[in-house]
Write a protein that holds these residues in place. Structure first.
Motif, PDB file in Angstrom:
ATOM      1  N   PRO A  68       0.845  -1.193   0.000  1.00 47.92           N
ATOM      2  CA  PRO A  68       0.000   0.000   0.000  1.00 47.92           C
ATOM      3  C   PRO A  68       0.878   1.239   0.000  1.00 47.92           C
ATOM      4  N   MET A  69       0.342   2.339  -0.527  1.00 50.51           N
ATOM      5  CA  MET A  69       1.083   3.601  -0.521  1.00 50.51           C
ATOM      6  C   MET A  69       1.182   4.084   0.918  1.00 50.51           C
ATOM      7  N   ARG A  70       2.410   4.171   1.422  1.00 54.28           N
ATOM      8  CA  ARG A  70       2.640   4.545   2.819  1.00 54.28           C
ATOM      9  C   ARG A  70       2.354   6.029   3.029  1.00 54.28           C
ATOM     10  N   PRO A  71       1.393   6.377   3.871  1.00 58.52           N
ATOM     11  CA  PRO A  71       1.130   7.808   4.107  1.00 58.52           C
ATOM     12  C   PRO A  71       2.271   8.427   4.916  1.00 58.52           C
ATOM     13  N   ASN A  72       2.588   9.670   4.628  1.00 62.69           N
ATOM     14  CA  ASN A  72       3.693  10.325   5.333  1.00 62.69           C
ATOM     15  C   ASN A  72       3.429  11.822   5.500  1.00 62.69           C
ATOM     16  N   GLY A  73       4.106  12.437   6.447  1.00 57.44           N
ATOM     17  CA  GLY A  73       3.850  13.848   6.749  1.00 57.44           C
ATOM     18  C   GLY A  73       2.480  13.967   7.386  1.00 57.44           C
ATOM     19  N   ARG A 123       6.884   5.607  -9.107  1.00 55.85           N
ATOM     20  CA  ARG A 123       7.526   5.376  -7.813  1.00 55.85           C
ATOM     21  C   ARG A 123       7.681   6.694  -7.070  1.00 55.85           C
ATOM     22  N   HIS A 124       7.225   6.673  -5.819  1.00 59.61           N
ATOM     23  CA  HIS A 124       7.319   7.851  -4.952  1.00 59.61           C
ATOM     24  C   HIS A 124       8.551   7.676  -4.073  1.00 59.61           C
ATOM     25  N   ASP A 125       9.481   8.596  -4.145  1.00 57.46           N
ATOM     26  CA  ASP A 125      10.704   8.523  -3.344  1.00 57.46           C
ATOM     27  C   ASP A 125      10.678   9.614  -2.289  1.00 57.46           C
ATOM     28  N   GLY A 129      14.248   8.143   2.533  1.00 57.14           N
ATOM     29  CA  GLY A 129      14.911   6.938   2.042  1.00 57.14           C
ATOM     30  C   GLY A 129      14.006   5.769   1.696  1.00 57.14           C
ATOM     31  N   TRP A 130      12.688   5.943   1.754  1.00 59.23           N
ATOM     32  CA  TRP A 130      11.813   4.848   1.352  1.00 59.23           C
ATOM     33  C   TRP A 130      11.100   5.193   0.054  1.00 59.23           C
ATOM     34  N   SER A 131      10.613   4.165  -0.637  1.00 60.07           N
ATOM     35  CA  SER A 131       9.892   4.355  -1.893  1.00 60.07           C
ATOM     36  C   SER A 131       8.659   3.476  -1.923  1.00 60.07           C
ATOM     37  N   ARG A 174       0.481  26.743   7.340  1.00 58.00           N
ATOM     38  CA  ARG A 174      -0.046  25.698   6.459  1.00 58.00           C
ATOM     39  C   ARG A 174       1.047  25.241   5.498  1.00 58.00           C
ATOM     40  N   TYR A 175       1.051  23.938   5.212  1.00 58.24           N
ATOM     41  CA  TYR A 175       2.026  23.377   4.266  1.00 58.24           C
ATOM     42  C   TYR A 175       1.877  24.088   2.936  1.00 58.24           C
ATOM     43  N   TYR A 176       2.986  24.369   2.284  1.00 56.18           N
ATOM     44  CA  TYR A 176       2.916  24.901   0.920  1.00 56.18           C
ATOM     45  C   TYR A 176       4.120  24.390   0.150  1.00 56.18           C
ATOM     46  N   VAL A 202      -7.905  10.292   2.506  1.00 57.46           N
ATOM     47  CA  VAL A 202      -7.474  11.454   3.299  1.00 57.46           C
ATOM     48  C   VAL A 202      -5.983  11.333   3.649  1.00 57.46           C
ATOM     49  N   ALA A 203      -5.548  10.152   4.035  1.00 53.27           N
ATOM     50  CA  ALA A 203      -4.152   9.990   4.455  1.00 53.27           C
ATOM     51  C   ALA A 203      -3.158  10.372   3.357  1.00 53.27           C
ATOM     52  N   ASN A 204      -3.576  10.234   2.096  1.00 54.57           N
ATOM     53  CA  ASN A 204      -2.674  10.531   0.982  1.00 54.57           C
ATOM     54  C   ASN A 204      -2.991  11.858   0.291  1.00 54.57           C
ATOM     55  N   LEU A 208      -7.259  16.504  -3.352  1.00 57.28           N
ATOM     56  CA  LEU A 208      -6.322  16.633  -4.474  1.00 57.28           C
ATOM     57  C   LEU A 208      -4.901  16.716  -3.973  1.00 57.28           C
ATOM     58  N   ARG A 209      -4.016  15.985  -4.623  1.00 57.28           N
ATOM     59  CA  ARG A 209      -2.579  16.145  -4.362  1.00 57.28           C
ATOM     60  C   ARG A 209      -1.872  16.135  -5.717  1.00 57.28           C
ATOM     61  N   VAL A 210      -0.794  16.907  -5.778  1.00 58.27           N
ATOM     62  CA  VAL A 210      -0.092  16.982  -7.049  1.00 58.27           C
ATOM     63  C   VAL A 210       0.947  15.865  -7.135  1.00 58.27           C
ATOM     64  N   GLY A 217       9.367  13.281  -2.778  1.00 62.34           N
ATOM     65  CA  GLY A 217       8.021  13.303  -2.215  1.00 62.34           C
ATOM     66  C   GLY A 217       7.574  14.622  -1.611  1.00 62.34           C
ATOM     67  N   TYR A 218       8.478  15.349  -0.960  1.00 62.02           N
ATOM     68  CA  TYR A 218       8.003  16.551  -0.258  1.00 62.02           C
ATOM     69  C   TYR A 218       7.519  17.628  -1.215  1.00 62.02           C
ATOM     70  N   LYS A 219       7.886  17.520  -2.526  1.00 68.21           N
ATOM     71  CA  LYS A 219       7.390  18.488  -3.507  1.00 68.21           C
ATOM     72  C   LYS A 219       5.924  18.242  -3.857  1.00 68.21           C
TER      73      LYS A 219
HETATM   74  N1  LIG Z   1       0.131  19.111   2.452  1.00 67.49           N
HETATM   75  C1  LIG Z   1       1.151  18.252   2.647  1.00 67.49           C
HETATM   76  N2  LIG Z   1       1.733  17.691   1.572  1.00 67.49           N
HETATM   77  C2  LIG Z   1       2.744  16.817   1.723  1.00 67.49           C
HETATM   78  C3  LIG Z   1       3.271  16.498   3.000  1.00 67.49           C
HETATM   79  C4  LIG Z   1       2.647  17.102   4.132  1.00 67.49           C
HETATM   80  O1  LIG Z   1       3.024  16.870   5.308  1.00 67.49           O
HETATM   81  N3  LIG Z   1       1.592  17.972   3.912  1.00 67.49           N
HETATM   82  N4  LIG Z   1       4.343  15.622   3.137  1.00 67.49           N
HETATM   83  C5  LIG Z   1       5.169  15.416   1.936  1.00 67.49           C
HETATM   84  C6  LIG Z   1       6.087  14.282   2.037  1.00 67.49           C
HETATM   85  S1  LIG Z   1       7.526  14.505   2.890  1.00 67.49           S
HETATM   86  C7  LIG Z   1       5.859  13.107   1.369  1.00 67.49           C
HETATM   87  S2  LIG Z   1       6.982  11.847   1.334  1.00 67.49           S
HETATM   88  C8  LIG Z   1       4.573  12.889   0.681  1.00 67.49           C
HETATM   89  C9  LIG Z   1       3.870  11.694   1.280  1.00 67.49           C
HETATM   90  O2  LIG Z   1       2.772  11.354   0.477  1.00 67.49           O
HETATM   91  P1  LIG Z   1       1.877  10.123   0.926  1.00 67.49           P
HETATM   92  O3  LIG Z   1       1.268  10.472   2.248  1.00 67.49           O
HETATM   93  O4  LIG Z   1       0.881   9.913  -0.172  1.00 67.49           O
HETATM   94  O5  LIG Z   1       2.826   8.958   1.061  1.00 67.49           O
HETATM   95  O6  LIG Z   1       3.684  13.987   0.738  1.00 67.49           O
HETATM   96  C10 LIG Z   1       4.309  15.256   0.692  1.00 67.49           C
HETATM   97  N5  LIG Z   1       3.293  16.251   0.616  1.00 67.49           N
END
Ligand SMILES: Nc1nc2c(c(=O)[nH]1)N[C@H]1C(S)=C(S)[C@@H](COP(=O)(O)O)O[C@H]1N2
Ligand SMILES: [Mo]
Length: 255
Positions: A68-73, A123-125, A129-131, A174-176, A202-204, A208-210, A217-219
């Motif tokens: 599964p796609m690991r949620p992060n942040g 692939r999400h890097d 260090g994980w993908s 807020r994250y940007y 929601v976790a991912n 909408l996510r770009v 990944g952080y981009k």
């Molecule tokens: N709004 C927002 N976007 C974010 C983040 C976040 O904390 N907030 N974390 C980033 C990071 S560090 C990663 S690795 C990916 C994680 O995406 P995922 O949760 O789908 O794995 O989202 C990125 N985009």
């Protein structure tokens, strides 16, 4: 010396001076930070020269999705405006496109879903260090930008997100994130509303996510509320182009 002892020794030796280095990265006016920012600028230029603007990131087959796609942040934003959208199934959610555009627009999720879609398995890097390999479905950002008619002087697309990052440095923010218009118009850059064949969880990053497939990944901003076209990043956050960039990460995270 065996290989393991050599590597351990090298790791310890290199972490000693670096520990000091990394402290300095966070300090606004340190020489180390200035050097890294210059190096970042060079990486950006060289990558832009080497990679054609439309070069595609590798795409995978379904059988290569192994986990599964690991949620992060942020994985469960608690801002009240976001919680209201979740409770309403994002019925009144609008993605606003603003700034240096001839026609500021607001898109509902249905409007985005009715536009031509692209599905890609990539692939999400993460910088940690994980993908993960996952399938993403969404509206090409280029189509959205074309509808809003981006002005010629615009250079960046800035993504404003719903999730609030608690932070002692600046207070809650807020994250940007931001990318240049080459990446914004890249054929694999999509505003994803689907993941692995279901609605984006929601976790991912729902709704909408770009996806910016040639960067880390952080981009790839999740929980996008608005996209602002601009020629200058200094007015956003602390001025480095993204939440993590304001904390020392490089703006151009090409892979
Ligand atoms: N709004 C927002 N976007 C974010 C983040 C976040 O904390 N907030 N974390 C980033 C990071 S560090 C990663 S690795 C990916 C994680 O995406 P995922 O949760 O789908 O794995 O989202 C990125 N985009
Ligand atoms: Mo990440």
């Amino acid at each position: 010396m065996n290989r393991r002892r050599f590597l351990t020794g090298a790791a310890v030796a290199s972490s000693l001076p670096l520990a000091g280095c990394f402290d300095a990265v966070g300090q606004r006016d340190s020489d180390v930070r200035r050097f890294l920012l210059r190096a970042n600028d060079w990486t950006y230029r060289v990558q832009r020269l080497m990679l054609g603007s439309d070069q595609l990131a590798r795409e995978f087959s379904r059988s290569e999705i192994r986990q599964p796609m690991r949620p992060n942040g942020s994985t469960n934003p608690q801002a009240s405006d976001y919680l209201r959208h979740v409770a309403e199934g994002f019925r009144d959610y609008r993605l606003s496109i603003r700034g240096m555009v001839a026609r500021p627009l607001a898109f509902s999720l249905d409007e985005l879903r009715n536009m031509p879609a692209r599905t890609q398995i990539t692939r999400h890097d993460c910088v940690e260090g994980w993908s993960c390999v996952a399938e993403w479905t969404g509206t090409p950002l280029a189509l959205v930008l074309d509808e809003a008619s981006v002005l010629p002087q615009a250079r960046y697309a800035v993504f404003s997100c719903f999730d609030v990052m608690e932070n002692s440095f600046t207070g809650p923010i807020r994250y940007y994130e931001s990318i240049d218009l080459l990446d914004a118009r890249h054929p694999q850059t999509i505003l994803a509303y689907g993941m692995n064949g279901t609605a984006l969880p929601v976790a991912n990053g729902a709704p909408l996510r770009v996806r910016v497939e040639r960067q880390l990944g952080y981009k790839m901003a999740k929980y996008i509320e608005a996209i602002t076209l601009t020629d200058d990043l200094s007015g956003f956050g602390e001025g480095q182009g993204g939440y993590w960039e304001d904390r020392g990460y490089e703006w151009f995270a090409g892979i």
